[in-house]
Design a protein around this motif. Structure first.
Motif, mmCIF file in Angstrom:
data_model
loop_
_atom_site.group_PDB
_atom_site.id
_atom_site.type_symbol
_atom_site.label_atom_id
_atom_site.label_comp_id
_atom_site.label_asym_id
_atom_site.label_seq_id
_atom_site.Cartn_x
_atom_site.Cartn_y
_atom_site.Cartn_z
ATOM 1 N N LEU A 42 0.839 -1.194 0.000
ATOM 2 C CA LEU A 42 0.000 0.000 0.000
ATOM 3 C C LEU A 42 0.879 1.251 0.000
ATOM 4 C CD1 LEU A 42 -2.544 -1.186 2.727
ATOM 5 C CD2 LEU A 42 -2.885 -1.213 0.250
ATOM 6 N N SER A 43 0.404 2.287 -0.673
ATOM 7 C CA SER A 43 1.173 3.535 -0.710
ATOM 8 C C SER A 43 0.376 4.735 -0.230
ATOM 9 C CB SER A 43 1.673 3.800 -2.138
ATOM 10 O OG SER A 43 0.592 3.840 -3.046
ATOM 11 N N GLY A 44 -0.877 4.507 0.219
ATOM 12 C CA GLY A 44 -1.675 5.596 0.773
ATOM 13 C C GLY A 44 -2.860 5.975 -0.080
ATOM 14 N N ARG A 45 -3.967 6.326 0.561
ATOM 15 C CA ARG A 45 -5.193 6.823 -0.059
ATOM 16 C C ARG A 45 -5.902 5.763 -0.918
ATOM 17 N NH1 ARG A 45 -4.505 12.152 -3.062
ATOM 18 N NH2 ARG A 45 -2.607 11.192 -3.859
ATOM 19 N N GLU A 46 -5.719 4.476 -0.601
ATOM 20 C CA GLU A 46 -6.456 3.430 -1.303
ATOM 21 C C GLU A 46 -7.784 3.138 -0.614
ATOM 22 O OE1 GLU A 46 -2.041 2.378 -1.810
ATOM 23 O OE2 GLU A 46 -3.353 2.942 -0.146
ATOM 24 N N LEU A 47 -8.729 2.601 -1.383
ATOM 25 C CA LEU A 47 -9.905 1.931 -0.846
ATOM 26 C C LEU A 47 -9.560 0.444 -0.823
ATOM 27 C CD1 LEU A 47 -12.908 1.662 0.004
ATOM 28 C CD2 LEU A 47 -13.447 1.497 -2.443
ATOM 29 N N VAL A 48 -9.495 -0.130 0.378
ATOM 30 C CA VAL A 48 -9.098 -1.525 0.528
ATOM 31 C C VAL A 48 -10.350 -2.398 0.624
ATOM 32 C CG1 VAL A 48 -7.895 -3.204 1.986
ATOM 33 C CG2 VAL A 48 -6.919 -0.904 1.633
ATOM 34 N N ALA A 75 -9.957 4.183 3.216
ATOM 35 C CA ALA A 75 -11.127 3.492 3.788
ATOM 36 C C ALA A 75 -11.005 1.991 3.569
ATOM 37 C CB ALA A 75 -12.413 4.005 3.151
ATOM 38 N N LEU A 76 -11.900 1.250 4.262
ATOM 39 C CA LEU A 76 -11.976 -0.209 4.137
ATOM 40 C C LEU A 76 -13.407 -0.593 3.779
ATOM 41 C CD1 LEU A 76 -10.803 -3.114 4.609
ATOM 42 C CD2 LEU A 76 -11.532 -2.858 7.010
ATOM 43 N N ALA A 77 -13.573 -1.488 2.811
ATOM 44 C CA ALA A 77 -14.882 -2.048 2.464
ATOM 45 C C ALA A 77 -14.795 -3.554 2.643
ATOM 46 C CB ALA A 77 -15.264 -1.681 1.035
ATOM 47 N N ALA A 78 -15.738 -4.162 3.397
ATOM 48 C CA ALA A 78 -15.573 -5.566 3.768
ATOM 49 C C ALA A 78 -16.901 -6.314 3.782
ATOM 50 C CB ALA A 78 -14.899 -5.649 5.138
ATOM 51 N N TRP A 79 -16.775 -7.631 3.683
ATOM 52 C CA TRP A 79 -17.900 -8.551 3.895
ATOM 53 C C TRP A 79 -17.341 -9.971 3.988
ATOM 54 C CZ3 TRP A 79 -22.407 -8.354 5.852
ATOM 55 C CH2 TRP A 79 -23.295 -9.440 5.737
ATOM 56 N N ASP A 80 -17.741 -10.671 5.031
ATOM 57 C CA ASP A 80 -17.352 -12.064 5.209
ATOM 58 C C ASP A 80 -18.440 -12.924 4.595
ATOM 59 O OD1 ASP A 80 -16.679 -14.616 6.030
ATOM 60 O OD2 ASP A 80 -15.940 -13.965 7.983
ATOM 61 N N LEU A 101 -15.356 2.489 7.446
ATOM 62 C CA LEU A 101 -15.648 1.103 7.089
ATOM 63 C C LEU A 101 -16.981 1.035 6.343
ATOM 64 C CD1 LEU A 101 -15.156 -1.975 7.281
ATOM 65 C CD2 LEU A 101 -16.253 -1.897 9.545
ATOM 66 N N PHE A 102 -16.963 0.418 5.166
ATOM 67 C CA PHE A 102 -18.173 0.226 4.364
ATOM 68 C C PHE A 102 -18.515 -1.268 4.319
ATOM 69 C CE2 PHE A 102 -16.343 4.153 2.790
ATOM 70 C CZ PHE A 102 -17.439 4.969 2.578
ATOM 71 N N ARG A 103 -19.806 -1.563 4.299
ATOM 72 C CA ARG A 103 -20.269 -2.940 4.121
ATOM 73 C C ARG A 103 -20.626 -3.138 2.657
ATOM 74 N NH1 ARG A 103 -25.304 -4.804 4.036
ATOM 75 N NH2 ARG A 103 -26.135 -2.962 5.105
ATOM 76 N N VAL A 104 -20.044 -4.223 2.073
ATOM 77 C CA VAL A 104 -20.306 -4.556 0.676
ATOM 78 C C VAL A 104 -21.463 -5.568 0.648
ATOM 79 C CG1 VAL A 104 -19.353 -5.486 -1.465
ATOM 80 C CG2 VAL A 104 -17.870 -4.214 0.120
ATOM 81 N N PRO A 105 -22.520 -5.300 -0.125
ATOM 82 C CA PRO A 105 -23.633 -6.258 -0.192
ATOM 83 C C PRO A 105 -23.142 -7.638 -0.648
ATOM 84 C CG PRO A 105 -24.253 -4.184 -1.198
ATOM 85 C CD PRO A 105 -22.783 -4.091 -0.927
#
Length: 503
Positions: A42-48, A75-80, A101-105
């Motif tokens: 990572l180098s900064g300012r990513e959406l992970v 930011a982080l976008a996640a879903w298990d 933190l964002f939730r991905v449908p």
């Protein structure tokens, strides 16, 4: 693209879990990872984006989020997908480290998120590029219409908040207000920077060369911009590249070599060096803006390195403290400087060139400065400056400046002798010896010079040349036979001494 824009993309249906006060952060790119510590990638300012495959215990969330925060992600976008949830420990870690933190449908693939965000980022960059090019057209129009660089820098400051200055390697401010650091310090930083562009940390400025691929650093201009270039987005870096291109145009426009004044300058220098009559020189002095009734100093300069003649001329013009007339004769730059009595041209040149020395990169500059003369004495002053320059070249320093009062009396005398007389004098005395040396490899010229250096001492001359005294006597006898001169006579020794100085 800002984080809040993600919530407005209908194809994604992202939901914000935590971080509603950080939605103005900018996204630079999208990265998908399931590593526990992905910071090295990572180098900064990513959406992970993550499927949380890295989590084997609640403590892993702290490790993962801390790594993201350290890398500076936006930011982080996640879903298990396996467990159908986002663990509370991950939510708490994101809140603690201020990572939105964002939730991905469940029915939205990470590839879809990447595609939609990348598409919008490309559109935004295209719009930014269009704006940059539009500004570029406006900036170039201002320069080509003769407005100069001042309005260009004002436009950048007003429209984009970019404060910039244009300077020369001597520290002269070409355009812009007073810099936040001493111009001489900025010039020194520019000349000594191991790589360019360079951040000048004491004043929080970034320094950019104008034409690094085509111009030596000591002859180039540079742009100083407020801020650290390492923190700039790609768009701002692109704009600085446009600015340096515009500055290069202005720099070329100010180069008068191809203009009418430049051609007049070149013609004046050629006439002075050729010893033209006063009725030819005086009108051209006046055409170039000089006062024919004033006094002048001649400066001669050469470079023994990669500095090209045009760059040498630029350096000399920039170095001289007054408004000089500078012309080129092959690889030599010659300047006529109109001065008032008491003005120390040599001192100014010495100080400025030594300040430029760190940027020479192995080149060597030799400079000679004549005495102050009238318009009718310019020809002798040129020779005086040239002799001083030759003396300075023999010193081997990176920058050497020799003034007229460092020359021996006989050198000043020779400077006033016409070229054809000096040439004939040298030819008559030395050509027979040189011809003999070429045919017999006898080193008669070297023997003569060594003999005179040791005031006619046979023993010291033999020791210097590693010869027997009788060999030296034989060579001196041969010199006398070839030239019909007698080296036991003082006047003949003086003639040979002067001829060798003219060689």
């Amino acid at each position: 693209m800002r984080l809040r824009s993600l919530l407005e993309v209908p194809e994604l249906r992202l939901a914000l879990v935590t971080g509603d006060d950080e939605l103005d952060r900018v996204i630079r790119w999208v990265v998908t990872t399931d590593l526990l510590d992905p910071s090295r990638y990572l180098s900064g300012r990513e959406l992970v984006l993550t499927g949380i495959m890295w989590r084997t215990s609640p403590g892993d969330s702290e490790v993962f989020v801390r790594a993201l925060a350290r890398a500076g992600v936006s930011a982080l976008a996640a879903w298990d997908a396996v467990k159908g949830t986002i663990p509370d420990d991950l939510v708490e870690a994101c809140a603690r480290h201020r990572i939105p933190l964002f939730r991905v449908p469940e029915d939205v693939a990470f590839a879809t998120v990447t595609e939609q965000v990348a598409r919008r980022l490309s559109s935004a960059r295209a719009a930014d590029l269009t704006a940059v090019l539009d500004r570029h057209r406006r900036l170039v129009a201002g320069v080509t219409e003769g407005a100069g660089l001042g309005p260009v820098l004002e436009l950048l400051d007003r429209d984009l908040g970019m404060r910039c200055w244009v300077l020369t390697p001597t520290g002269r401010v070409v355009a812009g207000p007073t810099p936040p650091a001493a111009p001489a310090n900025l010039a020194h930083a520019f000349l000594t920077a191991p790589r360019l562009p360079h951040r000048h940390a004491p004043a929080d400025l970034s320094l950019f060369p104008v034409a690094p691929d085509t111009t030596a650093r000591v002859a180039d201009w540079f742009v100083a911009c407020a801020g650290d270039l390492a923190d700039w987005p790609a768009e701002r870096r692109a704009l600085v590249s446009e600015l340096t291109a515009i500055v290069a145009l202005e720099r070329a426009r100010q180069d008068d070599r191809l203009s009418v004044p430049g051609r007049l300058t070149q013609e004046l220098v050629r006439l002075v060096v050729a010893g033209a009559a006063a009725d030819e020189v005086v009108p051209r002095l006046e055409l170039t803006g000089l006062d024919a009734s004033a006094t002048f100093t001649i400066v001669s300069a050469t470079s023994s390195g990669r500095l090209r003649p045009g760059e040498l001329r630029t350096v000399l013009r920039e170095t001289l403290p007054y408004d000089p007339v500078v012309g080129l004769l092959d690889d030599e730059a010659i300047a006529l400087v109109q001065v008032e009595p008491g003005q120390d041209v040599a001192g100014e040149v010495h100080r400025t060139l030594h300040a430029l020395a760190p940027g020479l990169g192995g080149d060597r500059l030799a400079v000679g400065v004549s005495d102050v003369v009238t318009a009718g004495e310019l020809r002798g002053a040129v020779e005086e400056a040239r002799y001083a320059r030759r003396l300075s070249a023999g010193r081997g320093d990176a920058v050497s400046v020799v003034r007229h009062d460092e020359l021996a009396t006989h050198v000043l005398l020779l400077a006033s002798v016409p070229d054809d007389v000096r040439h004939m004098f040298k030819v008559r005395l030395l050509d027979p010896l040189r011809t003999y040396d070429e045919e017999h490899k006898a080193d008669l010229v070297l023997t003569l010079e060594t003999f005179l250096q040791h005031s006619g001492s046979w023993t010291r001359c033999a020791e210097q040349l590693h010869l027997h005294v009788n060999s030296v006597r034989y060579r001196i006898q041969r010199i006398e036979e070839l030239t019909s001169r007698d080296l036991s006579r003082l006047e003949d020794r003086v003639d040979f001494f002067l001829a060798l100085r003219l060689a």
